[in-house]
Enzyme design. Structure first.
Site, PDB file in Angstrom:
ATOM      1  N   GLY A  73      -2.721   1.023   1.303  1.00  0.00           N
ATOM      2  CA  GLY A  73      -1.986   1.378   2.515  1.00  0.00           C
ATOM      3  C   GLY A  73      -1.051   2.548   2.243  1.00  0.00           C
ATOM      4  N   GLN A  75       2.068   2.731   1.977  1.00  0.00           N
ATOM      5  CA  GLN A  75       3.145   2.450   1.029  1.00  0.00           C
ATOM      6  C   GLN A  75       2.637   1.741  -0.232  1.00  0.00           C
ATOM      7  OE1 GLN A  75       6.268   3.444   0.900  1.00  0.00           O
ATOM      8  NE2 GLN A  75       6.090   4.607   2.801  1.00  0.00           N
ATOM      9  N   SER A  76       1.393   1.959  -0.573  1.00  0.00           N
ATOM     10  CA  SER A  76       0.818   1.297  -1.743  1.00  0.00           C
ATOM     11  C   SER A  76       1.575   1.638  -3.026  1.00  0.00           C
ATOM     12  CB  SER A  76      -0.648   1.727  -1.890  1.00  0.00           C
ATOM     13  OG  SER A  76      -1.142   1.361  -3.172  1.00  0.00           O
ATOM     14  N   ASN A  77       2.102   0.614  -3.689  1.00  0.00           N
ATOM     15  CA  ASN A  77       2.727   0.818  -5.005  1.00  0.00           C
ATOM     16  C   ASN A  77       1.677   1.234  -6.024  1.00  0.00           C
ATOM     17  OD1 ASN A  77       5.350  -0.293  -4.187  1.00  0.00           O
ATOM     18  ND2 ASN A  77       4.249  -2.239  -4.072  1.00  0.00           N
ATOM     19  N   ALA A  79      -1.087   2.959  -5.526  1.00  0.00           N
ATOM     20  CA  ALA A  79      -1.483   4.362  -5.380  1.00  0.00           C
ATOM     21  C   ALA A  79      -0.425   5.272  -6.006  1.00  0.00           C
ATOM     22  CB  ALA A  79      -1.682   4.694  -3.903  1.00  0.00           C
TER      23      ALA A  79
END
Ligand SMILES: *Cc1c(COP(=O)(O)O)cnc(C)c1O
Length: 323
Positions: A73, A75-77, A79
């Site tokens: 998503g 706000q993917s940590n 990524a």
């Protein structure tokens, strides 16, 4: 069975991460609660994805990749940490993210600007579209590329949490229970498999923060990881359970999660995030209140990070204090 050091790994984190007791919360909940600080894993703002990326990026390097793709998503940590790791080892990360969640330049999006990461948003709910787009972009670049799945949750990534289980078993305190969040599955699968191998008396409790069928995903990923390790059948045990802590939906804060965040901040001075660790710790609180931890048992909460996402939150509910 293979030893973990037979697998290639790029050093990214600072391990072992500390374990310490939560004295105030232990008193409040009437249980013996410890915390494993994978939020201090040493890259970016810390978090669980660092352990997975050590194995995944070693594989990418071995295959000669210059570009690494991953997804999640907005706000993917995972990524963001993939981008941070790529920077450290001289690879280029391209993030193809679902246009879901907070896409503004806050939280992990802000950190990705600082990392000078290429971010592409795709308006889709289907990861198949995203993996196809990775191939399209990768092919057009004309350089060798490597695709890391959402959350880094394949068998190779899950080895990171088999490694974490080994690490815990060598840190001097024996635990009866380990509690962790389950979002894409790799952390829980690796931890449950690893505990089955090196801490046979420990039960692992996965706190589901998304609505995917984790009752299918978890054992499948455990099996695939066990196969990669060439572990014998005894490694797969009935040593874990799952609990739905998703609340109103993935990445939507829940009342229980907010209560857990508040409890941890007010009594221990530590921060949990609304998407994963707050909801996971709420699961631990619920278990304690139900009497699931017997007197004398020790409980370990795995802090999987998520600091970046905190700064994409729109306020926090609670008493309004006017000064
Ligand atoms: C990704 C993530 C998790 C969940 O781990 P999975 O291996 O995806 O299940 C938990 N906490 C944080 C902070 C995460 O970023």
């Amino acid at each position: 069975m293979k030893a973990l050091n037979e697998f290639d790994r790029v050093p990214l984190g600072l391990f072992p991460t500390p374990i310490h007791r939560l004295a105030n919360i232990s008193r409040l909940l009437g249980a013996d609660i410890y915390i494993k600080r994978d939020d201090l894993s040493g890259l970016g703002l810390g978090g669980n994805k660092v352990r997975k990326l050590e194995f995944l990026l070693a594989d990418a390097k071995k295959q000669g990749a210059q570009v690494v793709f991953t997804t999640g998503g907005a706000q993917s940590n995972h990524a963001m940490l993939t981008a941070a790791a790529a920077s450290k080892i001289g690879m280029k990360a391209i993030l193809i993210l679902k246009k879901r969640g907070v896409t503004d330049c806050v939280g992990n999006q802000l950190l990705e600007r600082m990392l000078n990461t290429e971010v592409i948003f795709m308006d889709t709910d289907d990861y198949a579209d995203i993996y196809a787009e990775m191939d399209r972009v990768g092919t057009s670049l004309g350089v060798p590329y490597y695709k890391i799945p959402c959350g880094g949750s394949n068998a190779l990534g899950s080895l990171g949490y088999v490694a974490c289980a080994y690490e815990i078993s060598g840190q001097g305190v024996a635990f009866d229970h380990i509690v962790c969040a389950e979002g894409s599955g790799g952390t829980m699968a690796g931890m449950a498999l690893g505990a089955g191998i090196c801490m046979p008396k420990t039960r692992v409790h996965g706190m589901m923060v998304d609505s995917d069928p984790f009752d299918v995903i978890t054992p499948r990923l455990m099996c695939e990881t066990a196969a990669l390790l060439e572990a014998d059948d005894g490694a797969m045990r009935d040593n874990y359970d799952l609990r739905d802590m998703c609340g109103p939906g993935y990445a939507i804060p829940s009342d229980e999660g907010n209560e857990a965040i508040r409890l941890m901040a007010e009594h221990e001075g530590l921060f949990l995030d609304p998407v994963y660790t707050g909801k996971a710790f709420a699961g631990l609180i619920a278990m304690a209140r139900e009497g699931a931890f017997r007197p004398g048992e020790r409980v370990l909460f795995l802090h999987t990070g998520g600091a970046g996402g905190i700064f994409a939150m729109n306020g926090f509910p609670g008493t309004d204090v006017t000064r």
